[in-house]
Structure formats: C-alpha cells, structure tokens
Motif scaffolding. Structure first.
Motif, PDB file in Angstrom:
ATOM      1  N   LEU A   1       5.506  12.851  -9.171  1.00  0.00           N
ATOM      2  CA  LEU A   1       5.060  14.145  -9.053  1.00  0.00           C
ATOM      3  C   LEU A   1       6.267  14.951  -8.431  1.00  0.00           C
ATOM      4  O   LEU A   1       7.265  14.917  -8.111  1.00  0.00           O
ATOM      5  CB  LEU A   1       3.927  14.233  -7.962  1.00  0.00           C
ATOM      6  N   GLU A   2       5.706  16.342  -8.655  1.00  0.00           N
ATOM      7  CA  GLU A   2       6.665  17.557  -8.350  1.00  0.00           C
ATOM      8  C   GLU A   2       6.073  17.831  -6.753  1.00  0.00           C
ATOM      9  O   GLU A   2       5.049  17.594  -6.588  1.00  0.00           O
ATOM     10  CB  GLU A   2       6.460  18.675  -9.187  1.00  0.00           C
ATOM     11  N   THR A   3       7.160  18.334  -6.160  1.00  0.00           N
ATOM     12  CA  THR A   3       6.796  18.989  -4.743  1.00  0.00           C
ATOM     13  C   THR A   3       5.666  20.072  -4.944  1.00  0.00           C
ATOM     14  O   THR A   3       5.762  20.889  -5.635  1.00  0.00           O
ATOM     15  CB  THR A   3       8.127  19.668  -4.075  1.00  0.00           C
ATOM     16  N   GLY A   4       4.748  19.918  -3.980  1.00  0.00           N
ATOM     17  CA  GLY A   4       3.306  20.890  -3.915  1.00  0.00           C
ATOM     18  C   GLY A   4       2.354  20.284  -5.101  1.00  0.00           C
ATOM     19  O   GLY A   4       1.343  20.813  -4.798  1.00  0.00           O
ATOM     20  N   GLN A   5       2.533  19.250  -5.848  1.00  0.00           N
ATOM     21  CA  GLN A   5       1.616  18.764  -6.531  1.00  0.00           C
ATOM     22  C   GLN A   5       0.664  17.691  -5.659  1.00  0.00           C
ATOM     23  O   GLN A   5       1.121  17.482  -4.551  1.00  0.00           O
ATOM     24  CB  GLN A   5       2.115  17.751  -7.578  1.00  0.00           C
ATOM     25  N   HIS A   6      -0.591  17.450  -6.035  1.00  0.00           N
ATOM     26  CA  HIS A   6      -1.422  16.586  -5.245  1.00  0.00           C
ATOM     27  C   HIS A   6      -1.568  15.391  -5.914  1.00  0.00           C
ATOM     28  O   HIS A   6      -1.883  15.228  -7.173  1.00  0.00           O
ATOM     29  CB  HIS A   6      -2.565  17.202  -5.262  1.00  0.00           C
ATOM     30  N   LEU A   7      -1.721  14.131  -4.941  1.00  0.00           N
ATOM     31  CA  LEU A   7      -2.029  13.001  -5.301  1.00  0.00           C
ATOM     32  C   LEU A   7      -3.356  12.311  -4.451  1.00  0.00           C
ATOM     33  O   LEU A   7      -3.334  12.576  -3.205  1.00  0.00           O
ATOM     34  CB  LEU A   7      -0.995  11.867  -5.162  1.00  0.00           C
TER      35      LEU A   7
ATOM     36  N   THR B   1       0.719  -1.227  -0.134  1.00  0.00           N
ATOM     37  CA  THR B   1      -0.056   0.050   0.048  1.00  0.00           C
ATOM     38  C   THR B   1       0.725   1.329   0.145  1.00  0.00           C
ATOM     39  O   THR B   1       0.720   2.380  -0.760  1.00  0.00           O
ATOM     40  CB  THR B   1      -1.068  -0.014   1.171  1.00  0.00           C
ATOM     41  N   PHE B   2       1.924   1.149   0.989  1.00  0.00           N
ATOM     42  CA  PHE B   2       2.602   2.575   0.940  1.00  0.00           C
ATOM     43  C   PHE B   2       3.692   2.513  -0.039  1.00  0.00           C
ATOM     44  O   PHE B   2       4.052   3.612  -0.642  1.00  0.00           O
ATOM     45  CB  PHE B   2       3.495   2.759   2.244  1.00  0.00           C
ATOM     46  N   VAL B   3       4.122   1.274  -0.391  1.00  0.00           N
ATOM     47  CA  VAL B   3       5.203   1.201  -1.410  1.00  0.00           C
ATOM     48  C   VAL B   3       4.478   1.815  -2.878  1.00  0.00           C
ATOM     49  O   VAL B   3       5.467   2.576  -3.366  1.00  0.00           O
ATOM     50  CB  VAL B   3       5.846  -0.101  -1.771  1.00  0.00           C
ATOM     51  N   LYS B   4       3.318   1.712  -3.266  1.00  0.00           N
ATOM     52  CA  LYS B   4       2.893   2.017  -4.606  1.00  0.00           C
ATOM     53  C   LYS B   4       2.563   3.525  -4.465  1.00  0.00           C
ATOM     54  O   LYS B   4       2.670   4.165  -5.173  1.00  0.00           O
ATOM     55  CB  LYS B   4       1.580   1.406  -4.637  1.00  0.00           C
ATOM     56  N   THR B   5       2.036   3.967  -3.120  1.00  0.00           N
ATOM     57  CA  THR B   5       2.026   5.210  -2.765  1.00  0.00           C
ATOM     58  C   THR B   5       3.118   6.297  -3.277  1.00  0.00           C
ATOM     59  O   THR B   5       3.125   7.195  -3.857  1.00  0.00           O
ATOM     60  CB  THR B   5       1.305   5.615  -1.471  1.00  0.00           C
ATOM     61  N   LYS B   6       4.157   5.466  -2.521  1.00  0.00           N
ATOM     62  CA  LYS B   6       5.604   6.360  -2.399  1.00  0.00           C
ATOM     63  C   LYS B   6       6.036   6.467  -4.074  1.00  0.00           C
ATOM     64  O   LYS B   6       6.474   7.186  -4.497  1.00  0.00           O
ATOM     65  CB  LYS B   6       6.719   5.561  -1.848  1.00  0.00           C
ATOM     66  N   LEU B   7       5.806   5.326  -4.739  1.00  0.00           N
ATOM     67  CA  LEU B   7       6.509   5.321  -6.253  1.00  0.00           C
ATOM     68  C   LEU B   7       5.541   6.435  -7.139  1.00  0.00           C
ATOM     69  O   LEU B   7       6.162   7.002  -7.715  1.00  0.00           O
ATOM     70  CB  LEU B   7       6.274   3.920  -6.705  1.00  0.00           C
TER      71      LEU B   7
ATOM     72  N   GLU C   1       5.544  10.726   8.201  1.00  0.00           N
ATOM     73  CA  GLU C   1       7.000  10.415   8.417  1.00  0.00           C
ATOM     74  C   GLU C   1       7.792  10.835   7.446  1.00  0.00           C
ATOM     75  O   GLU C   1       9.001  11.326   7.717  1.00  0.00           O
ATOM     76  CB  GLU C   1       7.142   9.173   8.851  1.00  0.00           C
ATOM     77  N   GLU C   2       7.338  10.825   6.216  1.00  0.00           N
ATOM     78  CA  GLU C   2       8.351  11.129   5.112  1.00  0.00           C
ATOM     79  C   GLU C   2       7.981  12.585   4.506  1.00  0.00           C
ATOM     80  O   GLU C   2       8.413  12.830   3.558  1.00  0.00           O
ATOM     81  CB  GLU C   2       7.939  10.106   3.728  1.00  0.00           C
ATOM     82  N   GLY C   3       7.478  13.430   5.273  1.00  0.00           N
ATOM     83  CA  GLY C   3       7.174  14.799   4.978  1.00  0.00           C
ATOM     84  C   GLY C   3       6.231  15.324   4.095  1.00  0.00           C
ATOM     85  O   GLY C   3       6.326  16.365   3.478  1.00  0.00           O
ATOM     86  N   HIS C   4       5.268  14.314   3.853  1.00  0.00           N
ATOM     87  CA  HIS C   4       4.225  14.821   2.774  1.00  0.00           C
ATOM     88  C   HIS C   4       2.979  15.289   3.721  1.00  0.00           C
ATOM     89  O   HIS C   4       2.864  15.001   4.797  1.00  0.00           O
ATOM     90  CB  HIS C   4       3.493  13.818   1.836  1.00  0.00           C
ATOM     91  N   ARG C   5       2.044  15.930   3.092  1.00  0.00           N
ATOM     92  CA  ARG C   5       0.803  16.577   3.892  1.00  0.00           C
ATOM     93  C   ARG C   5      -0.374  16.009   3.285  1.00  0.00           C
ATOM     94  O   ARG C   5      -0.606  15.838   2.127  1.00  0.00           O
ATOM     95  CB  ARG C   5       0.835  18.084   3.930  1.00  0.00           C
ATOM     96  N   ILE C   6      -1.285  15.583   4.476  1.00  0.00           N
ATOM     97  CA  ILE C   6      -2.682  15.050   3.932  1.00  0.00           C
ATOM     98  C   ILE C   6      -3.343  16.636   3.831  1.00  0.00           C
ATOM     99  O   ILE C   6      -3.756  16.861   4.998  1.00  0.00           O
ATOM    100  CB  ILE C   6      -2.996  14.074   4.755  1.00  0.00           C
ATOM    101  N   VAL C   7      -3.894  17.098   2.855  1.00  0.00           N
ATOM    102  CA  VAL C   7      -4.629  18.308   2.824  1.00  0.00           C
ATOM    103  C   VAL C   7      -6.224  18.007   2.637  1.00  0.00           C
ATOM    104  O   VAL C   7      -6.964  19.056   2.691  1.00  0.00           O
ATOM    105  CB  VAL C   7      -4.090  19.077   1.657  1.00  0.00           C
TER     106      VAL C   7
ATOM    107  N   LEU D   1      -7.808  10.355   0.323  1.00  0.00           N
ATOM    108  CA  LEU D   1      -6.934  11.291   0.696  1.00  0.00           C
ATOM    109  C   LEU D   1      -6.248  11.922  -0.260  1.00  0.00           C
ATOM    110  O   LEU D   1      -5.941  11.445  -1.347  1.00  0.00           O
ATOM    111  CB  LEU D   1      -5.497  10.484   1.398  1.00  0.00           C
ATOM    112  N   ILE D   2      -6.104  13.193  -0.175  1.00  0.00           N
ATOM    113  CA  ILE D   2      -5.627  14.205  -0.946  1.00  0.00           C
ATOM    114  C   ILE D   2      -4.109  14.476  -0.438  1.00  0.00           C
ATOM    115  O   ILE D   2      -4.078  15.166   0.728  1.00  0.00           O
ATOM    116  CB  ILE D   2      -6.294  15.423  -1.376  1.00  0.00           C
ATOM    117  N   VAL D   3      -2.999  13.970  -1.241  1.00  0.00           N
ATOM    118  CA  VAL D   3      -1.732  14.168  -0.591  1.00  0.00           C
ATOM    119  C   VAL D   3      -0.932  15.145  -1.109  1.00  0.00           C
ATOM    120  O   VAL D   3      -0.801  15.057  -2.262  1.00  0.00           O
ATOM    121  CB  VAL D   3      -0.939  12.753  -0.624  1.00  0.00           C
ATOM    122  N   GLU D   4      -0.287  16.325  -0.283  1.00  0.00           N
ATOM    123  CA  GLU D   4       0.447  17.296  -1.091  1.00  0.00           C
ATOM    124  C   GLU D   4       1.903  16.824  -0.791  1.00  0.00           C
ATOM    125  O   GLU D   4       2.175  16.585   0.104  1.00  0.00           O
ATOM    126  CB  GLU D   4       0.242  18.550  -0.354  1.00  0.00           C
ATOM    127  N   LYS D   5       2.415  16.624  -2.046  1.00  0.00           N
ATOM    128  CA  LYS D   5       3.996  15.935  -2.000  1.00  0.00           C
ATOM    129  C   LYS D   5       4.843  16.882  -1.306  1.00  0.00           C
ATOM    130  O   LYS D   5       4.934  18.212  -1.803  1.00  0.00           O
ATOM    131  CB  LYS D   5       4.629  15.693  -3.400  1.00  0.00           C
TER     132      LYS D   5
END
Lengths: 331, 79
Positions: B31-37, B20-26, B56-62, B73-77
C-alpha cells in the motif's frame, strides 16, 4: 567418587595471582573458590569463572575468553546458571597467564563466597519489546558499585524488565522488576475494547454499552500491555519504576522473596542495596552463614528491616509485608 | 469505522505470532502512505502484539470494531 576438597581449608596451593581479599601466595581451595577459581575433581585443575554482568558479553571479550580457553582450558566453556562464563580445566600454575591475558580486554574473574555477587538480568527495555526498565544499565551501575562487598553469606541480585520476570526476582536475596502503572485518559478513549481483551490479568473490563475500560488496579501486574495495545494512546504510563523483592533464594530449601516496595526509581536502587546490606550485616552478626531471607523469617525482623528502610522506601513501601515464604521442593 | 475507505483487507485469524505481524507488514508494503488496511485478528496474543508493533513502526490505527472473539483494525499506513 565423592570429592570433599572443594571448600576445604586444609588443601592449599601456591598461586601467583591475588584473589579477592587475598594477595598472591599460598591459598586454600576455599579462598580460591571465593575469588572465582573453583577446584575441580581433577588434580591441579580449576574452573575459572569469568564475570559477565547481566549476561551481556562484548564480542571482544568473548573472543579473548575463547583464545584463553583454547590455550589453558579444555575444548569447551560452560555457561553458568548465573550468566557467568566458566573456563574449566585450568591448571593453577597458569592462573597468572590466564588473568593477564583476560585483563587485556578488561575481562574480570568473578567471585563466589559470602559477598554481593554479579547481578543477573534480562535484556531489558533497550530492545526487548516487553521491557519496562533498563536492566542492563542498572546491572552495570550495581556491579561497579557493589561487586564483592562482604556479607554474612552470598547475596544475589537480579533485574527483570517486566512481570514475566525472566531474571527470577522472587528467588534473589534482593532484586528489582520493572513496572508501569497504567493511567486512563477518558477524552482519548474511543471505547474500542482492545485493552480489555489485551489484558491477561482480567484487570480491565469493558463497559457493556460504552466499551470504555473499567480498571481493577488490585489485579494489575503493571506489565503495560494495555498501554501498548491502545490504538489512541488513551492508556498512558503513570508511576514507573521497580518492584522490590527481598529474601528469596533457591537451594535445598528455597524461599519466595517478599515484595517490600513498589515503583522505586533507578536512583533509589543503589541506595536500597546499600541500606539493605547494612541491615543484613548488622543483624546477621554472630549467626554464621545466614541468608537474608532466613534472617527476615525470624520474629520481628521484617518490621526491623522496614523500619531501617523507611527513609529510602518512603511512600513506596509496602504496608506490613509478609516474611519470605519457604517452598518445599522435596515433596 | 464504516466511513473510512478500506484499500485492502487481511485476515490473520489463522496465523500465530510472529507471522501475524509479518503478514500484516508484508500487506502494508503493497500500500501507499495514507492508504488503509483492514486487519482481522483474534483477541489474546495477536491483539497484544499486532497493534503495538504497528504503532512502533509508525502506522496509525484509525478504526476498530469488536466482532465476537475477533477484532477488525483499520490501519493507516505511515511513512
């Protein structure tokens, strides 16, 4: 063939190393076992138990143990249930060489018998994502301070970093489990309902309309899943520390230990051990090899213990804790 | 949640930990910093592990949305 010599006082050998509480000389198998040299069925052969507090073994020591085992032991080592590393098939004539070579890397031989044993522990908060307490750091503090302290019987301690309790704190004479009490900050909450889904204990419900959490602290195991899952840091750490369990044991007639205090600090831990051993030694006098759990199950003893500990536990004491519970594993 | 522009969508509802997290990380690496997944995941174990690993890896759930037994979840890189 049954061998009854292992703990026998009758059988003695002359050794050239001091063992715990005894100088080098003619020692019984029982004395040797107490010092971590355990008689095997095979003539003249002993298992040497290497101390590995909390299961953490620096590679430098591991390499030396391998070297010593190859020279003086068999073609394997044994991982004990309590995280020690044992070197079987050592001839007692070689004890001095084994001890000298192990001490080159400060590797000590662990003890058996009626005393505070080497603590066991999980990997703790340093790199385990579930870890809430520094189990490895505490293991070192406690082992340096208490290893070998004499008691009425064996006294086993352990440290678990979270309620998953890999170090089985409920089966120890005295043990500590990391815990965090979650606190909710309303203004940061977006009502996303993630915490309610993340909680495995049904301790958080989501409000049907707002999605905000409704917390049931009685169901909480203090695991911090809600804090970790929350996207907006609306759940934060409140009280943190250790759950203290006492009087557990395994064996033929295991006991489940009792929770006697909650959220004690790291600094409280050595004080709790010291005061507990003090109570144990005082009240176990004249009762032979009695475990603290057995003692605590006697009439009035739980109250006596809590009274003895009140200045240490203070407001962290659990009110009227139950005595350790006997578990029947034979049916 | 609807006012954030999503740059990519990832459905991990058929994955188990740790994939689950490996695929999310890949996916985030593309994406670029600030883009949303937007990540679609099941409640239970993925919900306990993916948000905390992201933090923990410094992304934000916005942004978040509950959808039956799934969450979006909308994740900001992060950096």
């Amino acid at each position: 063939m049954l061998d009854h010599n292992i703990e026998d006082e009758k059988y003695k050998v002359e050794v050239t190393v001091p063992v715990i509480g005894k100088s080098a000389g003619v020692l019984s198998f029982n004395d040797l076992k107490t010092g971590g040299y355990i008689k095997q069925r095979q003539k003249d052969k002993f298992t040497v138990r290497c101390m590995v507090p909390g299961g953490r073994l620096p590679i430098k020591k591991l390499k030396k143990i391998v070297e010593v085992a190859e020279k003086y032991g068999a073609d394997y080592v044994h991982l004990s249930i309590r995280q020690s590393l044992e070197i079987p098939y050592v001839d007692y004539h070689n004890f001095d060489k084994v001890v000298a070579e192990l001490s080159e890397v400060d590797q000590k031989v662990a003890s058996c018998g009626p005393r505070v044993r080497v603590p066991t522990a999980c990997s703790g908060c340093e790199y385990n994502p579930n870890g809430l307490s520094d189990t490895q750091g505490l293991t070192k503090v406690v082992n340096d301070k208490f290893f070998g302290a004499e008691c009425n019987h064996k006294f086993k301690t352990s440290f678990s970093g979270c309620p998953i309790d890999c170090a089985r704190t409920s089966e120890m004479d005295l043990a500590f489990q990391g815990a965090v009490f979650p606190e909710w900050e309303e203004e940061k909450c977006t009502g996303c309902r993630i915490c309610a889904s993340a909680c495995q204990e049904d301790a958080i419900h989501d409000h049907p309309e707002t999605g905000e959490p409704i917390f049931f602290p009685d169901k909480c195991l203090y695991c911090a899943d809600c804090i970790r899952a929350c996207p907006t840091e609306a759940w934060v750490s409140g009280k943190t520390g250790h759950i203290v369990r006492i009087g557990g044991k395994h064996g033929r007639h295991p006991f489940k230990g009792s929770v006697v205090a909650k959220f004690v600090s790291d600094e409280d831990v050595p004080v709790i051990i010291e005061k507990t051993v003090e109570w144990y030694n005082k009240h176990g006098v004249g009762k032979g090899r009695i475990r603290i759990g057995t003692l605590l199950r006697e009439e009035g003893m739980m109250q006596s213990y809590m009274e003895h500990m009140k200045d240490v536990f203070k407001d962290k004491a659990v009110k009227d804790p139950k005595p350790p519970l006997e578990i029947n594993i034979q049916e | 949640m609807s006012d954030i522009k999503v740059d990519a969508v990832l459905d991990i509802t058929n994955e188990v930990c740790p994939m689950t997290f490996v695929k999310t990380k890949l996916k985030l690496e593309t994406l670029e910093t600030g883009q949303h997944l937007e990540v679609i995941l099941n409640d239970g174990e993925p919900l306990r592990n993916v948000p905390r690993s992201l933090k923990e890896e410094g992304h934000r759930i916005v942004g978040t949305k509950k959808d039956g037994t799934k969450f979006h979840l909308i994740v900001e890189k992060g950096m």
